[in-house]
Motif scaffolding. Structure first.
Motif, PDB file in Angstrom:
ATOM      1  N   LEU B 289       0.537  -1.570   0.245  1.00  0.00           N
ATOM      2  CA  LEU B 289      -0.167  -0.241   0.086  1.00  0.00           C
ATOM      3  C   LEU B 289       1.187   1.258   0.326  1.00  0.00           C
ATOM      4  CD1 LEU B 289      -2.626  -1.224   2.683  1.00  0.00           C
ATOM      5  CD2 LEU B 289      -2.697  -0.773  -0.209  1.00  0.00           C
ATOM      6  N   LYS B 290       0.210   1.881  -0.300  1.00  0.00           N
ATOM      7  CA  LYS B 290       0.542   3.934  -0.539  1.00  0.00           C
ATOM      8  C   LYS B 290       0.310   5.068   1.035  1.00  0.00           C
ATOM      9  CE  LYS B 290       0.637   3.600  -4.725  1.00  0.00           C
ATOM     10  NZ  LYS B 290       1.302   3.898  -5.979  1.00  0.00           N
ATOM     11  N   ASP B 291      -1.346   4.581   0.372  1.00  0.00           N
ATOM     12  CA  ASP B 291      -2.053   6.286   1.153  1.00  0.00           C
ATOM     13  C   ASP B 291      -2.382   5.657   2.570  1.00  0.00           C
ATOM     14  OD1 ASP B 291      -1.534   7.427  -0.902  1.00  0.00           O
ATOM     15  OD2 ASP B 291      -2.940   6.628  -2.340  1.00  0.00           O
ATOM     16  N   PRO B 292      -1.949   6.502   3.204  1.00  0.00           N
ATOM     17  CA  PRO B 292      -3.253   5.554   4.798  1.00  0.00           C
ATOM     18  C   PRO B 292      -4.228   6.259   4.295  1.00  0.00           C
ATOM     19  CG  PRO B 292      -1.533   8.230   4.979  1.00  0.00           C
ATOM     20  CD  PRO B 292      -1.205   7.159   3.537  1.00  0.00           C
ATOM     21  N   ALA B 293      -5.534   4.667   5.117  1.00  0.00           N
ATOM     22  CA  ALA B 293      -6.822   5.743   5.246  1.00  0.00           C
ATOM     23  C   ALA B 293      -6.770   5.851   6.404  1.00  0.00           C
ATOM     24  CB  ALA B 293      -7.590   3.723   5.053  1.00  0.00           C
TER      25      ALA B 293
END
Lengths: 465, 465
Positions: B289-293
């Motif tokens: 993953l890349k973008d924090p949720a």
């Protein structure tokens, strides 16, 4: 109709009545073959069902054969000795999967006779109605005509496919390749419902379908929700957001452009449907519901026959067994189908749906699509002499006026008959609303089967003139 | 610490090093017992695991016994011969289910040694890390002390439970019933991660959990989506609307009152965590993953350690097998868990969630709830001498400063120790972030196991003074 023909009809109907046990025994043999088309594990059974039908048609006197496709085989048979118009009869020998198996009260593939509260008897089994019971009404009518008179009143060809429940992927190429052989004056299909328990119906309006599966992937592995929850995107949340976004607050489908080309129902048809003895409350009450869902302000009949729809047919992801598991799954998937009406372009709907989904996928997720079926809606001409005579024959057998109906279901092949063979199709079926088609404990009423055979005996005669 | 004690420690550590193969063989025996607590099919295996541990502790010289509960049994053992403080060590012998089984590269219950790219070796199996590998580090340290010196440096009691992965339903009544027997000066738990591959950690902040399952029912039977679609309410649509409504557009949890009582993290802790060598990009990158949720504007560390969360752990409904089935299911269900932080009242969260769901259920549907776990968050005191000495012992063994950490996970028992026994607990674990806990191919590094045993040897000595 000649008087000699009337005498023939009476003799053939008497033969049908006295040989019903034999007709049932053959239907049971066919039902016992678990020809589930969507599950590769049942591939051999599908072939067995095709071979069984081919042998049975040959026994009646048809020139019958099993034809290869890239999927499950077709059965093609001809009995063209008689003069008169040439009919093509279509049915499908494949059936839906049986799960959830636990909800069946007996083996789905061992047909069971069950007394009904109304005095009728039900044949309970997968395929009892859809479509083995229905297609055998036609086969048994042909058998009776041949037994009693040695011939059929009209020229008949038969096409049985084994992929109807899987979106009929082999049908279009097969029709293209056999157009000269199969082209007929009219196509008859037996895969629909009666209007109500006593009133037969010919269906003239069919919705199309676009069925697809989407799979959303976030992380590259399942995660512990305690360690990664909040920070790692959850595909079940993303998928739920997408599914939730498919319907507007007013119940309409929210995919952009979805209603493009959809016309309001003509007033004449609206008026006709209003006169039909249809009780919304009873329709929903029979399945344990009260409030119609879907588009606000439209009747239930309009919604299921004449309005496009979007349904979620399955969702799966994460831990779904007994107990609890604090996992964030890597993937989640949904099976979704759209019912389409006249004026909607299935390909445009497909593209609009994919755009709708992609717009809701964050850059950390990916989505894949797998399509299962894509077919336009079809509307039958209501001024065909085949239709008029069929309605007369049905009215005579059931002793009430047969109804002209729409249906919410999709039989993709109808569009293909028009497109590939140039034939219009008439849908005559004897199933009933409570047949639990596609559900556990599917049934076909014995009266549907018996009077269905008798109806075809009369229809074949009515078309002979 | 006396010089005699230093000599003892060296001798015990030497014994640990040379008897590592025997330690591993015992761990493997324990792993081979498939003690899945949430699935009733594994009930006997859970008992077998409890009996194995009781026998093993007795072999070391503990007074050990298996104790009945209404669920899976407890293992209780004492070795109180020595003087000095009395420690209670807690672990759990139950493990998570193994599905999806197809993603395991080998039998989950047949431990396999696998060379890692960094030169370490992994023990691959369900429970290798969580919690069989971890709890055996303590047992093996006790065995080594007894083998070399004939006694333990402190008084030790052991409590192993078999329902940790199922929400520990029997624990509270068991602690109430055995409070006099189990009350200790401090509780030690080995079920957490190291800070990073080289840095040990003591965890002082744990989130609580509320885990539940909801099942939405619409019609009283599965329906054909062509016949009923649009007009009949679809429980998968209703469930997706509910799930989608749980998060706000800014990523926060939308249940009313969810953040009541939640305090902002003290600046001192924020500053401390900022100094930790934590790389958000690498943390997410490791799982694809890349973008924090989650909540916008908060760091990943704050989100997973100090902010409450809501995760969907499973969803199921309709047809989910191969191919396609145009069904509208009667029911659809979701497993949902909330991680809770200090200040949140679990019971209030449970009530608010049920209100949130019920407000979104139309009068045609019904919903049922099934709870799996409910425990508050806990925060450990950071000024305890037990903590100071443990940090020193860990720093000596790993030759770097041990970290004081939070954790996003929930160990409900920690709150129970405080509440039922009046004991504070210290969480010392040797698992690593990439251990795939709760996922296929779970592993425990050989260095975690070996240096974990050595760490407990030192901690037991450090607490003796």
């Amino acid at each position: 109709m000649t008087s000699a023909m009337d005498q023939d009809i009476d003799a053939v109907l008497a033969h049908v009545d006295k040989s019903l046990d034999g007709s049932l025994a053959r239907l049971f043999d066919l039902i016992r073959i678990p020809s589930v088309s969507t599950d590769p594990a049942y591939r051999d059974h599908c072939r067995t069902a095709a071979e069984w039908l081919s042998r049975d048609l040959a026994a009646i006197g048809f020139e019958a054969s099993v034809r290869k496709t890239t999927g499950h085989p077709m059965v093609v048979a001809h009995e063209k000795a008689a003069s008169g118009p040439h009919l093509l009869f279509y049915g499908h020998y494949d059936v839906q999967p049986v799960d959830p198996l636990a909800l069946w009260t007996s083996d789905p593939f061992e047909p069971r006779m069950e007394a009904l509260p109304n005095g009728d008897t039900a044949i309970v089994a997968r395929g009892a109605s859809d479509d083995k019971g229905q297609l055998m009404t036609f086969v048994e009518a042909c058998r009776a005509w041949k037994s009693v008179t040695g011939k059929l009143p009209v020229q008949v060809s038969v096409l049985f496919e084994g992929e109807e429940e899987a979106g009929s992927p082999s049908l279009a190429p097969f029709l293209d390749a056999t157009a000269d052989e199969l082209k007929a004056d009219a196509v008859f299909v037996c895969d629909t419902d009666m209007w109500d328990r006593e009133t037969p119906a010919v269906t003239t309006m069919l919705r199309g379908i676009f069925s697809t599966e989407i799979e959303v992937t976030c992380a590259d592995q399942d995660l512990h929700s305690g360690m990664f929850g909040n920070a790692a995107r959850n595909p079940l949340q993303v998928l739920s957001d997408i599914v939730s976004s498919l319907r507007r607050a007013d119940g309409g489908v929210a995919v952009e452009g979805f209603y493009d080309g959809v016309k309001e129902l003509p007033d004449a048809i609206k008026a006709l449907w209003k006169r039909l003895p249809f009780d919304e409350e009873a329709f929903l009450g029979d399945i344990g519901l009260k409030d119609p869902a879907g588009e606000a302000g439209r009747s239930v009949l309009e919604q299921i026959w004449a309005r496009p729809s979007c349904e979620i047919n399955g969702m799966n992801g994460g831990y779904t067994g007994e107990g609890f598991k604090t996992v964030i799954p890597a993937k989640a998937s949904a099976k979704i189908s759209f019912r389409l009406v006249e004026g909607q372009d299935p390909q445009a709907i497909r593209d609009a749906f994919q755009r709708h989904v992609r717009a809701r996928i964050s850059q950390d997720c990916s989505v894949s699509f797998r399509d299962y079926g894509l077919s336009p809606a079809t509307v039958m001409p209501i001024d065909s002499p085949f239709l008029t005579r069929t309605l007369q024959a049905l009215s005579t057998e059931w002793q009430c006026e047969a109804a002209l109906a729409g249906t919410g279901g999709s039989i993709p092949i109808i569009g293909e008959f028009k497109h590939r063979l140039g034939c219009d199709a008439l849908l005559v079926g004897f199933a009933r609303f409570d047949n639990r088609v596609h559900s556990p404990n599917e049934k076909y009423d014995l009266s549907s089967f018996h009077k269905g055979i008798r109806s075809w005996v009369r229809i074949l005669a009515a078309l002979a003139d």
